[in-house]
Scaffold this active site. Structure first.
Site, PDB file in Angstrom:
ATOM      1  N   GLY A 126     -65.123 -38.576 -52.040  1.00  0.00           N
ATOM      2  CA  GLY A 126     -65.186 -39.956 -52.523  1.00  0.00           C
ATOM      3  C   GLY A 126     -65.720 -40.902 -51.460  1.00  0.00           C
ATOM      4  O   GLY A 126     -65.442 -42.099 -51.491  1.00  0.00           O
ATOM      5  N   GLU A 167     -79.955 -42.502 -59.055  1.00  0.00           N
ATOM      6  CA  GLU A 167     -78.694 -41.827 -59.374  1.00  0.00           C
ATOM      7  C   GLU A 167     -78.378 -41.932 -60.867  1.00  0.00           C
ATOM      8  O   GLU A 167     -77.936 -40.974 -61.495  1.00  0.00           O
ATOM      9  CB  GLU A 167     -77.567 -42.424 -58.522  1.00  0.00           C
ATOM     10  N   ASP A 179     -72.207 -48.101 -53.712  1.00  0.00           N
ATOM     11  CA  ASP A 179     -72.371 -47.101 -52.661  1.00  0.00           C
ATOM     12  C   ASP A 179     -73.740 -47.211 -51.990  1.00  0.00           C
ATOM     13  O   ASP A 179     -73.869 -47.100 -50.765  1.00  0.00           O
ATOM     14  CB  ASP A 179     -72.188 -45.697 -53.241  1.00  0.00           C
ATOM     15  N   TYR A 231     -65.143 -41.230 -65.435  1.00  0.00           N
ATOM     16  CA  TYR A 231     -65.804 -42.436 -64.940  1.00  0.00           C
ATOM     17  C   TYR A 231     -66.582 -43.107 -66.077  1.00  0.00           C
ATOM     18  O   TYR A 231     -66.468 -44.316 -66.306  1.00  0.00           O
ATOM     19  CB  TYR A 231     -66.735 -42.057 -63.791  1.00  0.00           C
TER      20      TYR A 231
HETATM   21  C1  GLA Z   1     -67.937 -44.606 -57.381  1.00  0.00           C
HETATM   22  C2  GLA Z   1     -69.233 -45.249 -57.861  1.00  0.00           C
HETATM   23  C3  GLA Z   1     -69.266 -46.721 -57.473  1.00  0.00           C
HETATM   24  C4  GLA Z   1     -67.988 -47.458 -57.876  1.00  0.00           C
HETATM   25  C5  GLA Z   1     -66.760 -46.663 -57.435  1.00  0.00           C
HETATM   26  C6  GLA Z   1     -65.481 -47.272 -57.945  1.00  0.00           C
HETATM   27  O1  GLA Z   1     -67.938 -44.567 -55.978  1.00  0.00           O
HETATM   28  O2  GLA Z   1     -70.346 -44.600 -57.315  1.00  0.00           O
HETATM   29  O3  GLA Z   1     -70.395 -47.323 -58.060  1.00  0.00           O
HETATM   30  O4  GLA Z   1     -67.972 -47.706 -59.251  1.00  0.00           O
HETATM   31  O5  GLA Z   1     -66.822 -45.316 -57.857  1.00  0.00           O
HETATM   32  O6  GLA Z   1     -65.261 -48.511 -57.380  1.00  0.00           O
END
Ligand code: GLA
Length: 391
Positions: A126, A167, A179, A231
């Site tokens: 993560g 992505e 990210d 997600y």
């Molecule tokens: C992942 C996704 C981000 C964001 C986080 C949750 O890392 O890539 O875009 O949504 O989860 O905050």
């Protein structure tokens, strides 16, 4: 560590392609201090870049092929620039390949390239190992084809947007933009307060060490796949809530309008999702105020509230993340929360430096007592700089 991965990328380049690289680029993984699952709701986030990064050694080719080698994976993947498409290539190389696709779609003139990657961003933790790969590839392509996308924050924002497109549209992972923005726009010694509504940023000084604190990242080593549907299902819930409320985004709901807004939603699950998003955005605002005031006790409290909201209202935590959070607090942390997308991955804990060892021990003991399959790995996070050329 860093030198090892940089050297590994260069060595892999020579081994895979022969001759010498034209240059070496790197982009960092990230850890988000607070503001989770709000980037795709036009909210506010607060990530820091990690010293851990993905390295890309690269050299242009005379033809239209892009080739990718990765330390630890056998072989070299290759694709013609014109064959990159949604879901294609089918393997990991769709992440960097997608960056070429997105750049070309935006009108940039890019040609073939040989790339070799090595990364010390833990995978599946993560900590955005894939955005680091995209950022490193994007930085290499930008420099080698003279695109100038690392020149200033505005160009970096554009490259981050294109990496996100890669992505979403080629790797088919429906993530928000946090990210990629972290990989390209963070500054050393600072947290990046990114407003995902318009891409505006403020650099917030974050020096835990100077305050006698440690920000510990606890990688639970538990399964974590953003593509596994959880997600996307959360995003779909938010989109449904936006439709039911007749809004453009959940950002439009002010904290004091939350009660009235959720009363208009069709079911309790959506009410809880919206409550998380609206309260989390407010917690980011308060965290920025706390950081500017050096009020780490308040920041810790906000971490705890964020975790509870992600666990109970947004339902993206898991037993391992809850164990890490609870054990860190019981061991003396000032505050702790899951970070990133959830469903596994990492938690963070803000700890008085003197208590860091005790907290780590408490977390390990709690994992053993809970019978979690794998023992967690811990690292102290220090806010590092963004993607760029190394050599
Ligand atoms: C992942 C996704 C981000 C964001 C986080 C949750 O890392 O890539 O875009 O949504 O989860 O905050």
């Amino acid at each position: 560590m860093a030198e090892t991965s940089a050297a590994a990328a260069s060595a892999l380049f020579e081994q895979a392609y022969g001759g010498s690289q034209a240059g070496l680029w790197a982009a960092p993984g990230r850890v988000n201090l607070i503001g989770e699952h709000v980037d795709y709701n036009a909210g506010l986030v607060l990530p820091i870049a990690l010293p851990q990064r993905a390295y890309a050694a690269a050299r242009p080719r005379a033809d239209r092929l892009v080739r990718f080698a990765s330390a630890g994976l056998p072989g070299v993947a290759e694709v013609d620039l014109d064959d990159i498409a949604p879901g294609r290539p089918a393997d990991w190389s769709r992440y960097p390949a997608g960056v070429f696709w997105a750049l070309r779609r935006a009108g940039h003139d890019v040609g073939g390239l040989d790339l070799a990657f090595a990364s010390d961003v833990p995978i599946g933790a993560g900590l955005s190992s894939s955005a680091a790969i995209e950022g490193a590839a994007g930085a290499a392509v930008s420099d080698l084809f003279g695109l100038g996308l690392l020149a200033d924050d505005a160009s970096r924002a554009e490259l981050a947007r294109l990496c996100q497109r890669a992505e979403n549209e080629i790797a088919l992972a429906p993530t928000g933009g946090m990210d990629q923005a972290a990989a390209l726009r963070c500054q050393a010694g600072h947290a990046l307060n990114l407003d995902c509504r318009d891409g505006a940023v403020a650099q917030i000084p974050f020096d835990a060490a100077a305050a006698g604190l440690v920000l510990l990242v606890i990688d639970t080593k538990s399964a974590h796949a953003l593509g596994d549907g959880g997600y996307g299902a959360r995003r779909a819930d938010c989109e449904q809530a936006v439709r039911e409320l007749g809004l453009h985004s959940l950002r439009e709901i002010a904290p004091d309008e939350l009660g009235a807004a959720v009363a208009n939603l069709s079911n309790d699950r959506l009410r809880r999702r919206v409550r998380h998003v609206v309260t989390e955005i407010e917690r980011v605002r308060r965290s920025v105020v706390a950081l500017r005031a050096g009020d780490f006790a308040l920041l810790g409290e906000l971490f705890d509230l964020s975790h509870a909201s992600l666990r109970d209202d947004y339902e993206v935590s898991c037993p391992e993340l809850n164990t890490a959070q609870e054990a860190a607090l019981a061991g003396g942390a000032i505050g702790a929360r899951m970070t990133g997308g959830g469903f596994g991955g990492s938690a963070i804990a803000l700890i008085e430096a003197a208590a860091a060892g005790a907290v780590e021990d408490a977390v390990r003991a709690a994992f053993a007592a809970a019978g979690h399959a794998r023992s967690p790995a811990c690292l102290a996070a220090v806010p590092a700089g963004p993607a760029g050329r190394i050599a």
